[in-house]
Design a protein around this motif. Structure first.
Motif, PDB file in Angstrom:
ATOM      1  N   ARG A 110      10.515  -1.537   3.758  1.00 51.78           N
ATOM      2  CA  ARG A 110       9.018  -1.477   4.248  1.00 51.78           C
ATOM      3  C   ARG A 110       8.760   0.098   4.434  1.00 51.78           C
ATOM      4  NH1 ARG A 110       8.925  -6.149   8.955  1.00 51.78           N
ATOM      5  NH2 ARG A 110      11.201  -5.579   8.760  1.00 51.78           N
ATOM      6  N   SER A 111      10.004   1.147   4.349  1.00 50.82           N
ATOM      7  CA  SER A 111       9.456   2.393   4.430  1.00 50.82           C
ATOM      8  C   SER A 111       8.547   2.696   3.310  1.00 50.82           C
ATOM      9  CB  SER A 111      10.533   3.154   4.387  1.00 50.82           C
ATOM     10  OG  SER A 111      11.070   2.936   6.100  1.00 50.82           O
ATOM     11  N   VAL A 112       9.208   2.524   2.111  1.00 48.58           N
ATOM     12  CA  VAL A 112       9.378   2.272   0.695  1.00 48.58           C
ATOM     13  C   VAL A 112       7.296   1.833   0.438  1.00 48.58           C
ATOM     14  CG1 VAL A 112       9.402   2.164  -1.607  1.00 48.58           C
ATOM     15  CG2 VAL A 112      10.733   2.367  -0.147  1.00 48.58           C
ATOM     16  N   GLU A 113       6.906   0.749   0.753  1.00 54.89           N
ATOM     17  CA  GLU A 113       6.477  -0.205   0.503  1.00 54.89           C
ATOM     18  C   GLU A 113       5.044   0.948   1.361  1.00 54.89           C
ATOM     19  OE1 GLU A 113       6.988  -4.462   1.835  1.00 54.89           O
ATOM     20  OE2 GLU A 113       7.868  -4.150   0.219  1.00 54.89           O
ATOM     21  N   ALA A 114       5.340   0.850   2.347  1.00 51.24           N
ATOM     22  CA  ALA A 114       3.961   1.732   3.082  1.00 51.24           C
ATOM     23  C   ALA A 114       3.418   2.958   2.318  1.00 51.24           C
ATOM     24  CB  ALA A 114       4.048   1.713   4.563  1.00 51.24           C
ATOM     25  N   ARG A 115       4.525   3.455   2.030  1.00 48.66           N
ATOM     26  CA  ARG A 115       4.281   4.592   1.169  1.00 48.66           C
ATOM     27  C   ARG A 115       3.595   5.051   0.356  1.00 48.66           C
ATOM     28  NH1 ARG A 115       8.088   6.099   4.991  1.00 48.66           N
ATOM     29  NH2 ARG A 115       8.448   7.997   5.152  1.00 48.66           N
ATOM     30  N   MET A 116       3.581   3.771  -0.619  1.00 46.53           N
ATOM     31  CA  MET A 116       3.433   3.848  -1.432  1.00 46.53           C
ATOM     32  C   MET A 116       1.304   3.198  -1.818  1.00 46.53           C
ATOM     33  SD  MET A 116       5.990   4.641  -4.376  1.00 46.53           S
ATOM     34  CE  MET A 116       4.830   3.306  -5.869  1.00 46.53           C
ATOM     35  N   ARG A 117       1.435   2.210  -0.264  1.00 43.94           N
ATOM     36  CA  ARG A 117      -0.234   2.163  -0.409  1.00 43.94           C
ATOM     37  C   ARG A 117      -0.666   3.045   0.494  1.00 43.94           C
ATOM     38  NH1 ARG A 117       2.187  -1.954   2.695  1.00 43.94           N
ATOM     39  NH2 ARG A 117       2.128  -0.569   4.791  1.00 43.94           N
ATOM     40  N   LEU A 118      -0.280   3.637   0.797  1.00 42.17           N
ATOM     41  CA  LEU A 118      -0.924   5.617   1.760  1.00 42.17           C
ATOM     42  C   LEU A 118      -1.292   5.624   0.253  1.00 42.17           C
ATOM     43  CD1 LEU A 118      -1.632   5.867   3.865  1.00 42.17           C
ATOM     44  CD2 LEU A 118       0.174   7.542   4.864  1.00 42.17           C
ATOM     45  N   TYR A 119      -0.452   6.334  -0.398  1.00 47.22           N
ATOM     46  CA  TYR A 119      -0.950   6.897  -1.572  1.00 47.22           C
ATOM     47  C   TYR A 119      -2.109   6.206  -2.357  1.00 47.22           C
ATOM     48  CZ  TYR A 119       3.266   9.755  -1.597  1.00 47.22           C
ATOM     49  OH  TYR A 119       4.191  11.048  -0.990  1.00 47.22           O
ATOM     50  N   GLU A 120      -1.846   5.563  -2.470  1.00 42.67           N
ATOM     51  CA  GLU A 120      -2.416   4.491  -3.477  1.00 42.67           C
ATOM     52  C   GLU A 120      -3.726   4.403  -2.930  1.00 42.67           C
ATOM     53  OE1 GLU A 120      -2.596   0.348  -5.489  1.00 42.67           O
ATOM     54  OE2 GLU A 120      -0.895   0.701  -4.846  1.00 42.67           O
ATOM     55  N   GLU A 121      -4.034   3.980  -1.569  1.00 41.14           N
ATOM     56  CA  GLU A 121      -5.702   3.772  -0.872  1.00 41.14           C
ATOM     57  C   GLU A 121      -5.631   5.808  -1.009  1.00 41.14           C
ATOM     58  OE1 GLU A 121      -5.796   4.118   3.630  1.00 41.14           O
ATOM     59  OE2 GLU A 121      -4.491   2.361   3.003  1.00 41.14           O
ATOM     60  N   LYS A 122      -5.196   6.618  -0.385  1.00 40.90           N
ATOM     61  CA  LYS A 122      -6.325   8.022  -1.350  1.00 40.90           C
ATOM     62  C   LYS A 122      -6.439   8.691  -2.069  1.00 40.90           C
ATOM     63  CE  LYS A 122      -5.786   8.296   3.773  1.00 40.90           C
ATOM     64  NZ  LYS A 122      -6.500   8.079   4.375  1.00 40.90           N
ATOM     65  N   ALA A 123      -5.671   8.091  -2.570  1.00 40.81           N
ATOM     66  CA  ALA A 123      -5.966   8.370  -4.223  1.00 40.81           C
ATOM     67  C   ALA A 123      -7.508   7.392  -4.940  1.00 40.81           C
ATOM     68  CB  ALA A 123      -4.600   7.590  -4.864  1.00 40.81           C
ATOM     69  N   GLY A 124      -7.836   7.121  -3.820  1.00 42.70           N
ATOM     70  CA  GLY A 124      -8.692   6.210  -4.174  1.00 42.70           C
ATOM     71  C   GLY A 124      -9.104   5.467  -5.995  1.00 42.70           C
ATOM     72  N   GLU A 125     -10.259   7.006  -6.699  1.00 50.96           N
ATOM     73  CA  GLU A 125     -10.104   5.932  -8.456  1.00 50.96           C
ATOM     74  C   GLU A 125      -9.192   6.373  -8.906  1.00 50.96           C
ATOM     75  OE1 GLU A 125     -12.774   4.533  -9.329  1.00 50.96           O
ATOM     76  OE2 GLU A 125     -12.497   3.221  -7.122  1.00 50.96           O
ATOM     77  N   GLY A 126      -9.143   8.241  -8.407  1.00 50.44           N
ATOM     78  CA  GLY A 126      -7.351   8.457  -9.302  1.00 50.44           C
ATOM     79  C   GLY A 126      -6.320   8.612  -9.738  1.00 50.44           C
ATOM     80  N   LYS A 127      -6.191   7.854 -10.612  1.00 51.25           N
ATOM     81  CA  LYS A 127      -5.112   7.092 -10.761  1.00 51.25           C
ATOM     82  C   LYS A 127      -3.369   8.226 -10.410  1.00 51.25           C
ATOM     83  CE  LYS A 127      -5.630   2.917 -12.181  1.00 51.25           C
ATOM     84  NZ  LYS A 127      -6.047   2.610 -11.632  1.00 51.25           N
TER      85      LYS A 127
END
Length: 265
Positions: free
Chosen positions: A193-210
């Motif tokens: 869950r620690s990893v999933e939470a981080r991956m989600r947060l990164y993806e969300e903040k990256a927005g359009e930019g991969k």
């Protein structure tokens, strides 16, 4: 040549950032220890402190305060085919504040968008002074206007990224610091869950930019995971052939599994 120009620029930015941190530390009335912080950077912490998570090497911490580390990171990012304007994810332990500064300096020189998650506990000689931990250093840099990226998430650090190797007082001190910063507090019950939470947060903040690359700084549990395989990785741009089972993977392997280049510091 463009690469050389960006490498020089990165090390100049880092030298300026180190000056800001040194001055900021002085303004807080904190004395620099000339025996440990030989180059008077303000980035070397204490041998023992309440927010220290594990043993650390003073030589390693001292080596990374050299502004040329920022140039090296530009070089590694170029090797990973990173272009101006790209978004990069950074997972950093506060054990190596100088490497965080080096990465932010390289990102600024290359005009990248860094998305950073920090853990606040630190090993010996890292950002482990309760009076001057990573959030304090970062506020000095933000106030001086040298960097503008605030972290998108903070965790406690330590053995299971929950501060369990600190005293209850030190843990609650850091939790208060995180809450007062207004930055998202990451605290999950297990690695997956620690990893999933981080991956989600990164993806969300990256927005359009991969996300075009992931940089790991130090040995944070959530970034490294729990499989001994991680210890075989050499520093630098890593080629990953073997993946641990998914429940033992840290963010580093989760990023690599998505074919995102990983730089391991």
């Amino acid at each position: 040549d463009k690469l050389k120009g960006e490498m020089i620029r990165a090390s100049e930015i880092m030298a300026e950032a180190v000056n800001i941190i040194r001055e900021c530390r002085g303004e807080k009335g904190l004395i620099l220890d000339k025996n440990t912080d030989l180059n008077q950077t303000g980035l070397i912490g204490l041998e023992f402190s309440p927010i220290t998570t594990s043993i650390g090497s003073l030589e390693a911490k001292r080596t990374t305060t050299n502004p040329n580390f920022a140039a090296l990171i530009v070089f590694l990012l170029k090797e990973a085919k990173i272009e101006r304007g790209d978004t990069i994810a950074v997972g950093a332990s506060s054990s190596f504040p100088s490497l965080i500064v080096a990465v932010l300096s390289a990102a600024k020189a290359m005009n990248l968008k860094p998305i950073v998650i920090n853990s606040l506990g630190a090993s010996q000689w890292g950002a482990n002074s309760p009076d001057f931990h990573w959030l304090d250093m970062q506020n000095c840099l933000l106030n001086a206007g040298i960097f503008d990226a605030k972290p998108i998430g903070l965790s406690l650090g330590g053995a299971r990224d929950d501060g369990s190797d600190m005293s209850p007082e030190s843990r609650s001190f850091l939790i208060t610091e995180i809450r007062e910063s207004g930055i998202f507090f990451l605290h999950e019950p297990d690695l997956k869950r620690s990893v999933e939470a981080r991956m989600r947060l990164y993806e969300e903040k990256a927005g359009e930019g991969k996300i075009k690359a992931f940089i790991n700084i130090g040995g944070s549990w959530a970034n490294m995971g729990e499989d001994p395989e991680i210890l075989k990785l050499r520093p630098g741009l890593v080629k990953i052939k073997q993946f641990p089972p998914s429940e033992k993977r840290g963010v580093l392997f989760a990023m690599a599994a998505l074919k995102i280049p990983v730089i391991h510091l």
